[in-house]
Scaffold this motif. Structure first.
Motif, short mmCIF file in Angstrom:
data_model
loop_
_atom_site.label_atom_id
_atom_site.label_comp_id
_atom_site.label_asym_id
_atom_site.label_seq_id
_atom_site.Cartn_x
_atom_site.Cartn_y
_atom_site.Cartn_z
N PRO A 193 -10.72 2.67 31.86
CA PRO A 193 -10.29 3.74 32.00
C PRO A 193 -8.64 4.63 31.72
N THR A 194 -9.38 5.65 31.39
CA THR A 194 -8.47 6.37 30.66
C THR A 194 -9.02 7.60 31.74
N PRO A 195 -8.67 7.90 33.13
CA PRO A 195 -8.35 9.00 33.50
C PRO A 195 -7.26 10.06 32.96
N ASP A 196 -7.13 11.69 33.41
CA ASP A 196 -6.43 11.98 32.93
C ASP A 196 -5.52 11.85 33.58
N ASP A 197 -3.74 12.43 33.29
CA ASP A 197 -2.60 12.59 33.36
C ASP A 197 -2.20 12.91 34.88
N ALA A 198 -3.22 13.98 35.21
CA ALA A 198 -3.05 15.03 36.04
C ALA A 198 -3.57 15.21 37.33
N LEU A 199 -4.81 14.04 37.15
CA LEU A 199 -5.21 13.76 38.40
C LEU A 199 -4.15 12.79 39.61
N TYR A 200 -3.34 12.31 39.10
CA TYR A 200 -2.30 11.66 39.52
C TYR A 200 -1.70 12.15 40.31
N THR A 201 -1.15 11.39 41.62
CA THR A 201 -0.35 11.41 42.26
C THR A 201 0.59 9.96 43.00
N ALA A 202 2.40 11.15 43.17
CA ALA A 202 3.06 9.81 42.66
C ALA A 202 2.65 9.18 44.18
N CYS A 203 3.38 8.40 44.28
CA CYS A 203 3.96 7.68 46.19
C CYS A 203 4.95 6.98 45.81
N PRO A 204 6.23 7.16 45.63
CA PRO A 204 7.50 6.41 45.63
C PRO A 204 7.74 6.27 47.34
N VAL A 205 8.77 5.35 47.27
CA VAL A 205 8.33 4.89 49.28
C VAL A 205 9.44 3.89 49.01
N LYS A 206 10.22 4.25 50.45
CA LYS A 206 11.67 3.45 51.06
C LYS A 206 10.92 1.73 50.86
N LYS A 207 12.53 1.17 51.30
CA LYS A 207 12.37 -0.76 51.04
C LYS A 207 11.78 -0.58 52.09
N GLY A 208 10.86 -1.57 52.11
CA GLY A 208 10.30 -2.22 53.72
C GLY A 208 8.74 -1.23 53.74
N SER A 209 8.61 -0.60 53.97
CA SER A 209 7.31 0.97 53.40
C SER A 209 5.95 -0.10 52.55
N LEU A 210 5.19 -0.25 53.82
CA LEU A 210 3.45 -0.83 53.17
C LEU A 210 2.42 -0.16 52.58
N VAL A 211 2.11 -0.32 51.77
CA VAL A 211 1.08 0.96 50.71
C VAL A 211 -0.13 -0.20 51.37
N LEU A 212 -1.32 0.96 51.54
CA LEU A 212 -2.68 -0.13 51.78
C LEU A 212 -3.24 0.78 50.68
N ILE A 213 -4.36 -0.34 49.98
CA ILE A 213 -4.76 -0.10 48.68
C ILE A 213 -6.37 0.06 48.59
N HIS A 214 -7.42 0.85 49.10
CA HIS A 214 -8.96 0.30 48.35
C HIS A 214 -8.32 0.06 47.45
N GLY A 215 -9.77 -0.83 47.04
CA GLY A 215 -10.06 -2.21 45.69
C GLY A 215 -11.06 -1.50 44.73
N MET A 216 -11.31 -0.02 45.15
CA MET A 216 -11.58 1.31 44.30
C MET A 216 -11.13 2.34 44.27
N VAL A 217 -9.76 2.13 44.53
CA VAL A 217 -9.21 3.48 44.26
C VAL A 217 -8.08 2.58 42.48
N MET A 218 -8.53 4.12 42.24
CA MET A 218 -7.67 4.34 40.93
C MET A 218 -6.29 4.18 40.60
N HIS A 219 -5.60 3.42 40.62
CA HIS A 219 -3.82 3.27 40.36
C HIS A 219 -2.95 2.94 39.20
N LYS A 220 -1.62 2.93 38.90
CA LYS A 220 -1.24 2.61 38.01
C LYS A 220 0.38 2.64 38.12
N SER A 221 1.15 2.14 37.35
CA SER A 221 2.31 2.36 37.75
C SER A 221 3.39 2.23 36.08
N GLU A 222 4.11 3.37 36.20
CA GLU A 222 4.77 3.05 34.75
C GLU A 222 6.15 2.74 35.09
#
Length: 295
Positions: free
Chosen positions: A223-252
């Protein structure tokens, strides 16, 4: 929102991810980091198999037994830029690792206590899972200046079951920022209900002489989605991020001087689902997929 459903559920169902702030205390995060460094200090760099972990096309682990047999063990995976051409470390041991996995939730008391905690089981109730099971766990380092990027992907490409009831649970052990490699998502991408490019990583058996050898291969298109489609998800220490098995995601890459440690689990619904025999990860006699309600 009804009283029996947490306030994050609506966001998760809409976007394919959600954040629960202050899920873990600072003390719990510090305990996990200390435990991981204790585990890591047991690593003998002169004898350990040096497998580089990558999510790109040049994945060493595709043909590496060390990775294939790691599902019921604690094993160490290095950053590509941490090793020279001879496979020797170019940086200190504690800066060299990409991740440690894949059964921390079972073999470490600290991670086991958190993974099977009452509050983690409460998250599973929010997903309305009847028989949730942890299939793997990882501690991801994303070390300063060396932590590499994770390319766009859907977790289901690697961990398929039918029907798809796969959930990532990602705890920020450090603050995750734009500078040190926070997660990025394409909101709503899970709603298409299919794998982008039909991308899968499959377990295959090949005949090598008189022996059969298990290896891995990619099928489909990366997959090579358009970078413009992404939304950043910065979080604080101790935060829990829940991720659906089908959602497209990445990190730099981590370009900062601060670490971005995280502890992550993948959980499935066992009731009424079929785990693919083609997945790289398979339950073993030593460690079947561990039912959360039984622990």
């Amino acid at each position: 929102m009804s009283a029996d459903r947490p306030n994050w559920v609506e966001e998760f169902e809409s976007k394919g991810y959600a954040v629960i702030e202050d899920f873990a205390t600072a003390e719990e995060c510090d305990e996990m980091k200390a435990e991981m460094y204790r585990v890591m200090n047991g690593l003998d760099i002169t004898t350990e198999h040096k497998t580089v972990f990558s999510t790109g096309e040049d994945q060493q682990q595709l043909k590496d037994d060390y990775f294939l047999t790691s599902g019921d063990k604690i094993r160490y995976f290095f950053e590509k830029d941490a090793l020279d051409e001879q496979g020797e470390l170019k940086v200190e041991k504690d800066k060299s690792l990409n991740k440690v996995g894949h059964a921390l939730h079972w073999h470490s008391d600290v991670f086991k206590r958190f993974s099977f905690s009452k509050k983690m089981k409460g998250v599973m109730k929010g997903f309305r899972l009847e028989d949730p099971a942890i299939i793997q766990s990882m501690y991801i380092f994303k070390n300063p200046r060396i932590g590499g990027a994770v390319c766009p992907h859907q977790d289901a490409s690697f961990l398929w079951l039918d029907p798809l009831k796969l959930y990532g649970v990602w705890l920020a052990v450090d603050d995750a920022t734009l500078d040190n490699g926070c997660l990025w998502f394409i909101p709503g991408s899970h709603q298409e209900g299919k794998l982008d490019g039909e991308r899968r990583m499959l377990r295959v058996t090949k005949k090598v002489g008189d022996e059969e050898r298990v290896t891995l291969k990619h099928v489909g298109i990366s997959p090579t989605p358009d970078d413009a489609l992404y939304t950043a998800c910065p979080v604080k220490k101790g935060s829990l991020v829940l991720i659906h098995g089908m959602v497209m995601h990445k990190s730099e890459s981590n370009l900062s001087e601060k670490p971005r440690n995280a502890y992550t689990l993948h959980v499935i619904e066992q009731k009424g689902t079929v785990w693919s025999s083609e997945n790289w990860l398979q339950p073993t006699a030593e460690l079947p997929f561990t039912a959360m309600n039984a622990n």
